[in-house]
Design a protein around this motif. Structure first.
Motif, PDB file in Angstrom:
ATOM      1  N   VAL A 135      26.078  35.013  37.922  1.00 48.48           N
ATOM      2  CA  VAL A 135      27.222  34.985  38.816  1.00 48.48           C
ATOM      3  C   VAL A 135      28.022  36.273  38.631  1.00 48.48           C
ATOM      4  O   VAL A 135      28.260  36.720  37.507  1.00 48.48           O
ATOM      5  CB  VAL A 135      28.110  33.749  38.564  1.00 48.48           C
ATOM      6  CG1 VAL A 135      28.641  33.707  37.143  1.00 48.48           C
ATOM      7  CG2 VAL A 135      29.256  33.695  39.575  1.00 48.48           C
ATOM      8  N   GLU A 136      28.438  36.895  39.748  1.00 48.35           N
ATOM      9  CA  GLU A 136      29.152  38.161  39.647  1.00 48.35           C
ATOM     10  C   GLU A 136      30.264  38.252  40.695  1.00 48.35           C
ATOM     11  O   GLU A 136      30.030  38.070  41.902  1.00 48.35           O
ATOM     12  CB  GLU A 136      28.189  39.331  39.836  1.00 48.35           C
ATOM     13  CG  GLU A 136      26.966  39.242  38.926  1.00 48.35           C
ATOM     14  CD  GLU A 136      26.501  40.572  38.374  1.00 48.35           C
ATOM     15  OE1 GLU A 136      27.147  41.601  38.651  1.00 48.35           O
ATOM     16  OE2 GLU A 136      25.474  40.565  37.665  1.00 48.35           O
ATOM     17  N   LEU A 137      31.489  38.544  40.218  1.00 45.17           N
ATOM     18  CA  LEU A 137      32.560  38.941  41.121  1.00 45.17           C
ATOM     19  C   LEU A 137      32.153  40.265  41.758  1.00 45.17           C
ATOM     20  O   LEU A 137      31.760  41.210  41.064  1.00 45.17           O
ATOM     21  CB  LEU A 137      33.870  39.132  40.350  1.00 45.17           C
ATOM     22  CG  LEU A 137      35.017  39.745  41.166  1.00 45.17           C
ATOM     23  CD1 LEU A 137      35.507  38.782  42.237  1.00 45.17           C
ATOM     24  CD2 LEU A 137      36.153  40.174  40.253  1.00 45.17           C
ATOM     25  N   ILE A 162      31.187  36.640  46.192  1.00 46.61           N
ATOM     26  CA  ILE A 162      30.346  36.238  45.065  1.00 46.61           C
ATOM     27  C   ILE A 162      28.917  36.705  45.327  1.00 46.61           C
ATOM     28  O   ILE A 162      28.407  36.552  46.450  1.00 46.61           O
ATOM     29  CB  ILE A 162      30.345  34.711  44.879  1.00 46.61           C
ATOM     30  CG1 ILE A 162      31.771  34.177  44.713  1.00 46.61           C
ATOM     31  CG2 ILE A 162      29.479  34.305  43.695  1.00 46.61           C
ATOM     32  CD1 ILE A 162      31.856  32.654  44.791  1.00 46.61           C
ATOM     33  N   VAL A 207      35.131  32.328  36.479  1.00 47.88           N
ATOM     34  CA  VAL A 207      33.795  32.612  37.001  1.00 47.88           C
ATOM     35  C   VAL A 207      32.850  31.573  36.407  1.00 47.88           C
ATOM     36  O   VAL A 207      32.692  31.503  35.182  1.00 47.88           O
ATOM     37  CB  VAL A 207      33.368  34.037  36.603  1.00 47.88           C
ATOM     38  CG1 VAL A 207      31.963  34.345  37.109  1.00 47.88           C
ATOM     39  CG2 VAL A 207      34.364  35.065  37.128  1.00 47.88           C
ATOM     40  N   THR A 209      29.061  28.998  36.770  1.00 47.04           N
ATOM     41  CA  THR A 209      27.744  28.687  37.342  1.00 47.04           C
ATOM     42  C   THR A 209      27.291  27.322  36.851  1.00 47.04           C
ATOM     43  O   THR A 209      27.427  26.998  35.670  1.00 47.04           O
ATOM     44  CB  THR A 209      26.692  29.726  36.912  1.00 47.04           C
ATOM     45  OG1 THR A 209      27.035  31.003  37.413  1.00 47.04           O
ATOM     46  CG2 THR A 209      25.301  29.350  37.449  1.00 47.04           C
ATOM     47  N   ASN A 220      36.228  34.329  32.326  1.00 42.82           N
ATOM     48  CA  ASN A 220      37.320  34.851  33.141  1.00 42.82           C
ATOM     49  C   ASN A 220      37.166  36.362  33.255  1.00 42.82           C
ATOM     50  O   ASN A 220      36.716  37.023  32.301  1.00 42.82           O
ATOM     51  CB  ASN A 220      38.662  34.497  32.493  1.00 42.82           C
ATOM     52  CG  ASN A 220      39.839  34.764  33.419  1.00 42.82           C
ATOM     53  OD1 ASN A 220      40.232  35.901  33.639  1.00 42.82           O
ATOM     54  ND2 ASN A 220      40.396  33.686  33.954  1.00 42.82           N
ATOM     55  N   THR A 221      37.541  36.900  34.400  1.00 40.73           N
ATOM     56  CA  THR A 221      37.410  38.345  34.606  1.00 40.73           C
ATOM     57  C   THR A 221      38.330  39.148  33.673  1.00 40.73           C
ATOM     58  O   THR A 221      38.173  40.374  33.579  1.00 40.73           O
ATOM     59  CB  THR A 221      37.693  38.723  36.066  1.00 40.73           C
ATOM     60  OG1 THR A 221      38.981  38.211  36.462  1.00 40.73           O
ATOM     61  CG2 THR A 221      36.625  38.157  36.986  1.00 40.73           C
ATOM     62  N   THR A 251      27.957  39.955  34.813  1.00 44.25           N
ATOM     63  CA  THR A 251      27.915  38.499  34.627  1.00 44.25           C
ATOM     64  C   THR A 251      28.289  38.120  33.202  1.00 44.25           C
ATOM     65  O   THR A 251      28.035  38.879  32.265  1.00 44.25           O
ATOM     66  CB  THR A 251      26.515  37.948  34.968  1.00 44.25           C
ATOM     67  OG1 THR A 251      26.588  36.539  35.198  1.00 44.25           O
ATOM     68  CG2 THR A 251      25.519  38.202  33.839  1.00 44.25           C
ATOM     69  N   ILE A 275      34.018  31.181  42.070  1.00 46.20           N
ATOM     70  CA  ILE A 275      35.009  32.085  41.502  1.00 46.20           C
ATOM     71  C   ILE A 275      36.346  31.728  42.144  1.00 46.20           C
ATOM     72  O   ILE A 275      36.421  31.495  43.354  1.00 46.20           O
ATOM     73  CB  ILE A 275      34.659  33.565  41.756  1.00 46.20           C
ATOM     74  CG1 ILE A 275      33.318  33.920  41.081  1.00 46.20           C
ATOM     75  CG2 ILE A 275      35.765  34.479  41.242  1.00 46.20           C
ATOM     76  CD1 ILE A 275      32.874  35.363  41.298  1.00 46.20           C
TER      77      ILE A 275
END
Length: 286
Positions: A135-137, A162, A207, A209, A220-221, A251, A275
């Motif tokens: 998973v990626e912002l 996302i 964030v 999955t 968290n970012t 990720t 997200i």
């Protein structure tokens, strides 16, 4: 605001999403990149006036189904993931004690691997036996530029979405680089829409999955090693970013290779990602 790309009655359209009412309202744009380029011109005419279509009546596509260029991606950008990757045996040339890089590791995924929410991801059993999820912002560039200073970086961001950076870990290891393992067809689910930057505190987003309902990633970012301004400054150094460019920011821990034994994806699995403020991206694997 939230904007999506969708198919309805044989036409591909761009619309503003009212997620609370579960409706999408078409806007006057050729595609998402056209909307981004002309947003100041188009936005005054955008109104949620009760018209539009129910989201259940349309097919949501990736917000940018055909990116103009490869997607910029950042590897090993959460400390715990960098450590789990280095100790997994799937990072070629991993050196104990040097898991955290001094500079961002940047690679690309080709635009041809993009699919939308709900689209089936091919596990390519003839090519790989180690398919993983990430998973990626993802940053959506609004104002282009080159040599962007970190102090100005947020001014160049139009919104966020996302991306699932699906990866064939064996190819990633065997070829001693990341492009081939990241670039198989369907290996870039994206969506469900883009949320504009004014509605997102990108430096404080949860964030997550789930695989078949099991929570695997949860971070968290705030934990990014290389923050968003730094990534934009680094990637734009000598390279012009353009409206609609995408930067996947890395990720967190909890990917399949981090388990013992690894929990790689197989046909029949379903991966769901969320997200904060950006919605939910879910895809079956076959």
């Amino acid at each position: 605001m939230k904007f999506g790309t969708f198919r309805h009655a044989g036409r591909t359209l761009v619309g503003v999403v009212d997620s609370a009412a579960e409706r999408i309202h078409p806007v006057d744009a050729i595609d998402m990149v056209d909307l981004i380029r002309r947003f100041d011109e188009i936005s005054p005419g955008i109104h949620l006036n009760g018209s539009g279509m129910n989201l259940s009546e349309v097919e949501l596509l990736a917000p940018i189904p055909h990116p103009r260029r490869n997607i910029f991606c950042v590897g090993k950008n959460y400390r715990d993931h960098a450590r789990e990757f280095a100790s997994s045996g799937y990072e070629a040339g991993a050196v104990k004690g040097a898991e955290i890089d001094d500079y961002p590791a940047v690679f690309t995924k080709p635009a041809t691997c993009v699919v939308g929410p709900g689209a089936t991801v091919d596990t390519h059993p003839k090519v790989t036996s180690a398919v993983d999820y990430e998973v990626e912002l993802t940053i959506v560039i609004g104002k282009g530029g080159r040599d962007i200073a970190r102090a100005d970086a947020f001014d160049h961001i139009w919104g966020y979405t996302i991306i699932n950076d699906v990866t064939a870990r064996d190819r990633q290891k065997n070829h001693r680089q990341w492009f081939l393992g990241k670039s198989l067809d369907t290996f870039c689910p994206m969506g469900p829409w883009i949320t504009t930057a004014d509605e997102v505190d990108a430096e404080n987003l949860q964030v997550r999955t789930w695989v078949n309902g099991e929570l695997r990633q949860d971070a968290n970012t705030r934990d990014l090693i290389f923050d968003i301004p730094g990534l934009i400054e680094t990637i734009s150094a000598g390279t012009t970013l353009e409206p609609g460019d995408l930067i996947a920011t890395g990720t967190p821990a909890g990917v399949g290779l981090g388990f013992s034994p690894p929990k790689f994806l197989k046909p029949g699995d379903n991966v769901t990602m969320s997200i904060t403020g950006l919605g939910t991206l879910s895809n079956p694997f076959a």
